[in-house]
Write a protein that holds these residues in place. Structure first.
Motif, PDB file in Angstrom:
ATOM      1  N   THR A 300       1.102  24.208  -0.061  1.00  0.00           N
ATOM      2  CA  THR A 300       1.452  25.658   0.206  1.00  0.00           C
ATOM      3  C   THR A 300       2.626  26.096  -0.773  1.00  0.00           C
ATOM      4  N   GLU A 301       3.482  24.899  -1.042  1.00  0.00           N
ATOM      5  CA  GLU A 301       4.653  25.229  -1.781  1.00  0.00           C
ATOM      6  C   GLU A 301       4.154  24.981  -3.553  1.00  0.00           C
ATOM      7  N   GLY A 302       3.105  24.633  -3.578  1.00  0.00           N
ATOM      8  CA  GLY A 302       2.718  24.978  -5.040  1.00  0.00           C
ATOM      9  C   GLY A 302       2.876  23.728  -5.676  1.00  0.00           C
ATOM     10  N   LYS A 303       3.214  22.397  -4.961  1.00  0.00           N
ATOM     11  CA  LYS A 303       3.330  21.130  -5.799  1.00  0.00           C
ATOM     12  C   LYS A 303       2.297  20.695  -6.265  1.00  0.00           C
ATOM     13  N   LYS A 304       2.536  20.106  -7.465  1.00  0.00           N
ATOM     14  CA  LYS A 304       1.447  19.206  -8.104  1.00  0.00           C
ATOM     15  C   LYS A 304       1.413  17.710  -7.614  1.00  0.00           C
ATOM     16  N   VAL A 305       0.214  17.394  -7.072  1.00  0.00           N
ATOM     17  CA  VAL A 305       0.259  15.999  -6.275  1.00  0.00           C
ATOM     18  C   VAL A 305      -0.802  15.146  -7.286  1.00  0.00           C
ATOM     19  N   VAL A 306      -0.647  14.004  -7.317  1.00  0.00           N
ATOM     20  CA  VAL A 306      -1.304  13.097  -7.850  1.00  0.00           C
ATOM     21  C   VAL A 306      -1.623  11.890  -6.935  1.00  0.00           C
ATOM     22  N   ILE A 307      -2.527  11.058  -7.091  1.00  0.00           N
ATOM     23  CA  ILE A 307      -2.528   9.733  -6.319  1.00  0.00           C
ATOM     24  C   ILE A 307      -2.369   8.777  -7.333  1.00  0.00           C
ATOM     25  N   TRP A 308      -1.765   7.610  -7.130  1.00  0.00           N
ATOM     26  CA  TRP A 308      -2.128   6.465  -7.793  1.00  0.00           C
ATOM     27  C   TRP A 308      -2.761   5.212  -7.437  1.00  0.00           C
ATOM     28  N   GLY A 309      -3.722   5.142  -7.979  1.00  0.00           N
ATOM     29  CA  GLY A 309      -4.764   3.858  -7.226  1.00  0.00           C
ATOM     30  C   GLY A 309      -6.328   4.629  -7.164  1.00  0.00           C
ATOM     31  N   SER A 310      -7.124   4.071  -8.114  1.00  0.00           N
ATOM     32  CA  SER A 310      -8.322   4.601  -7.543  1.00  0.00           C
ATOM     33  C   SER A 310      -9.308   3.784  -7.082  1.00  0.00           C
ATOM     34  N   GLY A 311      -8.749   2.853  -6.500  1.00  0.00           N
ATOM     35  CA  GLY A 311      -9.716   1.612  -5.704  1.00  0.00           C
ATOM     36  C   GLY A 311     -10.270   2.491  -4.594  1.00  0.00           C
ATOM     37  N   MET A 366      -1.225   4.454  -3.304  1.00  0.00           N
ATOM     38  CA  MET A 366      -2.184   4.212  -2.442  1.00  0.00           C
ATOM     39  C   MET A 366      -2.005   2.687  -1.760  1.00  0.00           C
ATOM     40  N   ASN A 367      -1.304   1.778  -2.309  1.00  0.00           N
ATOM     41  CA  ASN A 367      -1.180   0.474  -1.979  1.00  0.00           C
ATOM     42  C   ASN A 367       0.250   0.484  -1.993  1.00  0.00           C
ATOM     43  N   PRO A 368       1.284   0.171  -0.961  1.00  0.00           N
ATOM     44  CA  PRO A 368       2.638   0.141  -0.773  1.00  0.00           C
ATOM     45  C   PRO A 368       3.151  -0.947  -1.507  1.00  0.00           C
ATOM     46  N   LEU A 369       2.285  -2.164  -1.780  1.00  0.00           N
ATOM     47  CA  LEU A 369       2.879  -3.222  -2.502  1.00  0.00           C
ATOM     48  C   LEU A 369       3.007  -3.189  -4.055  1.00  0.00           C
ATOM     49  N   TYR A 370       2.418  -1.654  -4.505  1.00  0.00           N
ATOM     50  CA  TYR A 370       2.857  -1.704  -5.836  1.00  0.00           C
ATOM     51  C   TYR A 370       3.651  -0.409  -6.159  1.00  0.00           C
ATOM     52  N   LEU A 371       4.666  -0.120  -4.726  1.00  0.00           N
ATOM     53  CA  LEU A 371       5.316   0.975  -4.932  1.00  0.00           C
ATOM     54  C   LEU A 371       6.491   0.764  -6.241  1.00  0.00           C
ATOM     55  N   GLU A 372       7.244  -0.302  -6.106  1.00  0.00           N
ATOM     56  CA  GLU A 372       8.281  -0.545  -7.130  1.00  0.00           C
ATOM     57  C   GLU A 372       7.737  -0.490  -8.763  1.00  0.00           C
ATOM     58  N   GLU A 373       6.646  -1.206  -8.858  1.00  0.00           N
ATOM     59  CA  GLU A 373       5.934  -1.301 -10.019  1.00  0.00           C
ATOM     60  C   GLU A 373       5.431  -0.022 -10.549  1.00  0.00           C
ATOM     61  N   ILE A 374       4.922   1.194  -9.791  1.00  0.00           N
ATOM     62  CA  ILE A 374       4.714   2.317 -10.245  1.00  0.00           C
ATOM     63  C   ILE A 374       5.998   3.091 -10.307  1.00  0.00           C
TER      64      ILE A 374
END
Length: 394
Positions: A300-311, A366-374
């Motif tokens: 609704t706010e017009g934010k551009k959203v992506v997901i990281w992790g396509s598994g 998608m996987n919180p274990l990769y948060l800092e890496e991303i």
């Protein structure tokens, strides 16, 4: 499969506790065409719980719908975080089992990374079995030290004996776990020197932490420590240890051939699991509603959203929340996935570098274990969007 009997202990009538419709059968098949990706084969997931042994299975699973090939890509080894885990695991197994100058058999070796690591660390020889194996130039240089067979492991390969039999992230795909474990047990006989190491997703992590995106059609069995130990005991193994791995997301079991059967069940652990399962349906609906509300506000706010992790996590997230029209890209560091499309919802899978120009407002990891890496990857390209993980709303 019907729910007339548990596929692990054969106790009658496991109870249904979650029913999901029309989800992609494959989460990691490479789709080169967006329309075909959206029209991919789909199936239903009806999870049932066995109050005797603690097994959790998909009663609507149909194995005839699946057939893994070279177009199947689920390697996690492009992540530095995962590489560290796999390296430390290989080092631990080499030390614990004195794997030096020994023979190793890996069932479901994927692209061969872990088997190669085990062989190089201890100067071992290895043979890996996987129908989806793709020949790689660096493997040719290994010569006869590591051999790959592009086939499913079965009793016809009984001639290949190992000091360690290793199998990671495969057993959860087998409708009747004994169909895999009993032939392996028969092949290794009563050799007390042969260790067996299996690794599977940890269903306790999924259900305790509401990581509902780990529920996928390809997994017909969801193991917890209690059900994994029972499954091995019932197939003729003596368990040495069961432990959590990779931040609790996996569990592993190390076992040896047993001289007799001692398939007892930890009733206390099963009872505790039953309490978790009893409340899961309500917690599932709450989790879905929270994400739907949060995402609706972003759009609704017009934010551009992506997901990281396509598994599997990313595929389930996008499909359960029906985000085919609201999120344009899924980011993945695996180059084999880039330029392909998400099954069911059709998002294009792009390289991280795409984010430098796309400038997303919000990245959902998608996987919180990769948060800092991303986060580090985004900062390196001068981007600092809001970052959420799939645990953020738990």
């Amino acid at each position: 499969m019907t729910n007339t009997a548990c596929p692990v202990c054969q106790t009658a009538a496991p109870k249904t506790f979650l029913d999901l419709k029309n989800l992609p059968i494959y989460c990691n098949l490479l789709w080169a065409d967006q329309a075909e990706a959206r029209d991919c084969p789909k199936g239903n997931i009806r999870l049932v719980f066995c109050e005797h042994c603690g097994a959790i299975t998909n009663a609507d699973f149909d194995p005839s719908l699946l057939g893994y090939s070279q177009d199947y890509e689920n390697s996690l080894h492009y992540s530095g975080r995962f590489q560290t885990y796999a390296k430390e695991l290989a080092e631990r197994l080499v030390e614990q089992h004195q794997l030096r100058g020994k023979k190793i058999v890996e069932i479901g070796c994927g692209k061969g990374d872990f088997l190669v690591s085990l062989c190089q660390l201890g100067n071992n020889t290895g043979i890996g079995f996987d129908n989806s194996y793709v020949k790689r130039p660096e493997h040719v240089a290994l010569g006869s030290q590591v051999t790959f067979v592009q086939d499913f492991y079965s009793e016809k390969y009984a001639e290949y004996q190992g000091d360690l039999v290793c199998c990671r992230q495969v057993l959860e795909h087998i409708q009747q776990p004994a169909d895999m474990l009993e032939p392996v047990r028969k092949t290794i006989g009563d050799s007390e020197d042969t260790a067996v190491f299996f690794e599977v997703p940890n269903a306790l992590y999924t259900f305790d932490n509401m990581m509902i995106w780990d529920i996928i059609y390809e997994h017909c069995t969801y193991f917890t420590p209690v059900s994994l130990a029972y499954t091995f005991a019932a197939a003729g193994y003596r368990t040495q240890r069961v432990r959590e791995e990779f931040g609790g997301q996996f569990i592993s079991i190390e076992a040896y051939p047993a001289k007799g059967l001692d398939a007892t069940v930890d009733k206390v652990a099963v009872s505790r699991l039953a309490e978790t399962i009893a409340s899961f349906g309500t917690r599932f609906e709450t989790q879905m509603a929270q994400w739907q509300s949060t995402l609706a506000g972003m759009f609704t706010e017009g934010k551009k959203v992506v997901i990281w992790g396509s598994g599997s996590k990313g595929v389930t997230f996008l499909n359960l929340l029906q985000l085919q029209d609201d999120i344009e890209f899924a980011v993945d560091i695996n180059p084999r996935k880039q330029g392909k499309f998400i099954p069911g919802t059709g998002q294009e899978i792009v390289a991280p570098e795409k984010m430098a120009a796309y400038r997303p407002d919000i990245v959902i990891v998608m996987n919180p274990l990769y948060l800092e890496e991303i986060r580090d990857s985004l900062l390196a390209m001068g981007r600092s969007p809001q970052i959420l993980s799939t645990e953020s709303l738990v």
